[in-house]
Design a protein around this motif. Structure first.
Motif, short mmCIF file in Angstrom:
data_model
loop_
_atom_site.label_atom_id
_atom_site.label_comp_id
_atom_site.label_asym_id
_atom_site.label_seq_id
_atom_site.Cartn_x
_atom_site.Cartn_y
_atom_site.Cartn_z
N ALA A 1 0.85 -1.20 0.00
CA ALA A 1 0.00 0.00 0.00
C ALA A 1 0.88 1.25 0.00
CB ALA A 1 -0.92 0.00 1.22
N ARG A 2 1.91 1.23 0.85
CA ARG A 2 2.83 2.38 0.90
C ARG A 2 3.59 2.54 -0.41
NH1 ARG A 2 3.72 0.54 6.25
NH2 ARG A 2 5.54 -0.65 5.58
N MET A 3 4.04 1.43 -0.99
CA MET A 3 4.81 1.49 -2.23
C MET A 3 3.97 2.06 -3.38
SD MET A 3 7.86 0.54 -1.54
CE MET A 3 8.59 0.19 -3.15
N ILE A 4 2.70 1.66 -3.45
CA ILE A 4 1.82 2.16 -4.51
C ILE A 4 1.60 3.66 -4.36
CG2 ILE A 4 -0.56 2.10 -5.38
CD1 ILE A 4 -0.54 -0.93 -4.78
N LEU A 5 1.35 4.10 -3.14
CA LEU A 5 1.11 5.53 -2.90
C LEU A 5 2.38 6.35 -3.15
CD1 LEU A 5 -1.15 5.44 0.28
CD2 LEU A 5 -1.83 5.73 -2.11
N GLN A 6 3.53 5.82 -2.78
CA GLN A 6 4.79 6.52 -3.03
C GLN A 6 5.03 6.67 -4.53
OE1 GLN A 6 7.97 4.51 -0.98
NE2 GLN A 6 7.11 4.90 1.04
N GLU A 7 4.78 5.60 -5.28
CA GLU A 7 4.99 5.66 -6.73
C GLU A 7 4.02 6.64 -7.37
OE1 GLU A 7 7.08 4.25 -10.25
OE2 GLU A 7 7.46 4.37 -8.08
N ARG A 8 2.78 6.66 -6.90
CA ARG A 8 1.79 7.61 -7.45
C ARG A 8 2.23 9.04 -7.21
NH1 ARG A 8 -4.04 7.26 -4.90
NH2 ARG A 8 -3.12 8.64 -3.33
N PHE B 1 -1.03 7.76 -11.95
CA PHE B 1 -0.87 6.64 -12.87
C PHE B 1 -1.66 6.89 -14.15
CE2 PHE B 1 -0.39 4.56 -8.64
CZ PHE B 1 0.89 4.05 -8.80
N VAL B 2 -1.14 6.39 -15.26
CA VAL B 2 -1.88 6.47 -16.52
C VAL B 2 -2.27 5.08 -17.02
CG1 VAL B 2 -0.93 8.68 -17.22
CG2 VAL B 2 0.25 6.58 -17.87
N ASN B 3 -1.64 4.03 -16.48
CA ASN B 3 -2.02 2.66 -16.82
C ASN B 3 -1.55 1.71 -15.72
OD1 ASN B 3 0.72 1.49 -17.56
ND2 ASN B 3 0.61 3.20 -19.00
N LYS B 4 -2.16 0.52 -15.69
CA LYS B 4 -1.84 -0.44 -14.63
C LYS B 4 -0.45 -1.04 -14.76
CE LYS B 4 -5.35 -3.33 -14.59
NZ LYS B 4 -6.23 -4.42 -14.11
N GLU B 5 0.12 -1.00 -15.95
CA GLU B 5 1.46 -1.55 -16.14
C GLU B 5 2.47 -0.83 -15.24
OE1 GLU B 5 2.81 -4.15 -18.17
OE2 GLU B 5 0.70 -4.69 -17.97
N GLN B 6 2.18 0.41 -14.88
CA GLN B 6 3.10 1.15 -14.02
C GLN B 6 3.15 0.54 -12.62
OE1 GLN B 6 1.00 4.89 -15.06
NE2 GLN B 6 3.05 5.76 -15.34
N ILE B 7 2.04 -0.03 -12.18
CA ILE B 7 2.01 -0.70 -10.87
C ILE B 7 2.86 -1.96 -10.91
CG2 ILE B 7 0.50 -1.82 -9.17
CD1 ILE B 7 -1.74 0.02 -10.23
N LYS B 8 2.85 -2.61 -12.04
CA LYS B 8 3.64 -3.84 -12.22
C LYS B 8 5.12 -3.58 -12.01
CE LYS B 8 4.36 -7.45 -15.71
NZ LYS B 8 4.00 -7.87 -17.10
N GLN B 9 5.57 -2.36 -12.30
CA GLN B 9 7.00 -2.03 -12.21
C GLN B 9 7.43 -1.64 -10.80
OE1 GLN B 9 8.67 -2.76 -14.92
NE2 GLN B 9 6.69 -3.20 -15.88
N ILE B 10 6.50 -1.54 -9.88
CA ILE B 10 6.84 -1.17 -8.50
C ILE B 10 7.65 -2.28 -7.86
CG2 ILE B 10 5.86 -0.73 -6.20
CD1 ILE B 10 3.51 0.63 -7.59
N TYR B 11 8.60 -1.89 -7.04
CA TYR B 11 9.49 -2.86 -6.38
C TYR B 11 8.70 -3.95 -5.67
CZ TYR B 11 12.80 -4.83 -3.04
OH TYR B 11 13.56 -5.69 -2.30
#
Length: 247
Positions: free
Chosen positions: A132-139, A145-155
């Motif tokens: 949850a923290r990693m997703i919010l930090q990346e956002r 975000f513009v597409n879900k593939e960006q979430i896939k690249q999160i550590y």
């Protein structure tokens, strides 16, 4: 410095969050839904600590276990304590089943990752406090975000999910969506090297390249000019396009 100030301000806001219950009612703290904690008046940062405790296998066996949650003030606990109900007769059975029960409380509704807060993400099966923290930090770093593939690249998203053959991302992707939102954009005719390098897709060398080109050739006439930079390939150009703008 701005990030440190924002973090400090956030901590101060947490400390000032008042205890304002909608209503007090008898409750079992184990696997209590987030909305119920909110009705009891707990601020979100304490609820997040509770859910993190449960995610790691924690279980409330006594009222004092609730008092030990990080951030729980003694005054707040004193208000809640008379309403805490623990079924000691069924405690052994609950100890065996609480992990399974906890997984059932996860919502099946899809969550918009561009508008979700940490508690919304924790309601998604397969997402714990860390992700949850990693997703919010990346956002925050991306500006949206513009597409879900960006979430896939999160550590960590490519790691296997427990003993499953699927990855973390594969387990959660169907429960997430990217809602329509305009990401925060960077004005390439005004941004400094440091501002550009703060974006996940722009390293320091590219940031310098963008600024130096501007100094040598004048303001960019179109975003296509960025594609002429020797450090920008087609894949990077596609990723950067939603995050750059001209005045």
């Amino acid at each position: 410095m701005p990030d440190q100030q924002a973090s400090k301000k956030k901590q101060q806001n947490h400390q000032k969050e008042p205890f304002q219950p909608d209503t007090l009612f008898a409750f079992n703290p184990n696997d209590l839904p987030i909305q119920k904690w909110r009705q009891l008046g707990l601020p979100d940062h304490i609820i997040l600590n509770i859910k993190s405790y449960e995610e790691q296998g924690g279980y409330f066996k006594t009222k004092e276990d609730v008092a030990d949650i990080y951030g729980m003030k003694q005054k707040v606990f004193a208000e809640l304590a008379p309403y805490i109900q623990l079924d000691n007769k069924k405690k052994k059975d609950q100890d065996k089943r609480h992990k399974k029960k906890r997984s059932r409380t996860k919502k099946t509704a899809k969550v918009d990752v561009n508008n979700a807060d940490s508690l919304d993400l924790l309601n998604v099966k397969g997402i714990g406090p860390f992700y949850a923290r990693m997703i919010l930090q990346e956002r925050r770093k991306l500006g949206g975000f513009v597409n879900k593939e960006q979430i896939k690249q999160i550590y960590g998203m490519q790691k296997k999910y427990r003993d499953d053959s699927l990855t973390i991302y594969q387990n959660i992707q169907d429960r997430l969506f990217v809602g329509p939102a305009q990401p925060k954009q960077i004005d390439i005719n005004a941004a400094t090297v440091d501002r550009l390098a703060d974006h996940p897709y722009i390293d320091y060398n590219l940031a310098e390249n963008i600024v130096n080109y501007r100094k040598q050739h004048g303001p960019y006439d179109s975003l296509a000019d960025v594609n002429q930079l020797y450090l920008v390939n087609d894949d990077l150009s596609r990723k950067l396009e939603p995050y750059l703008q001209l005045p």
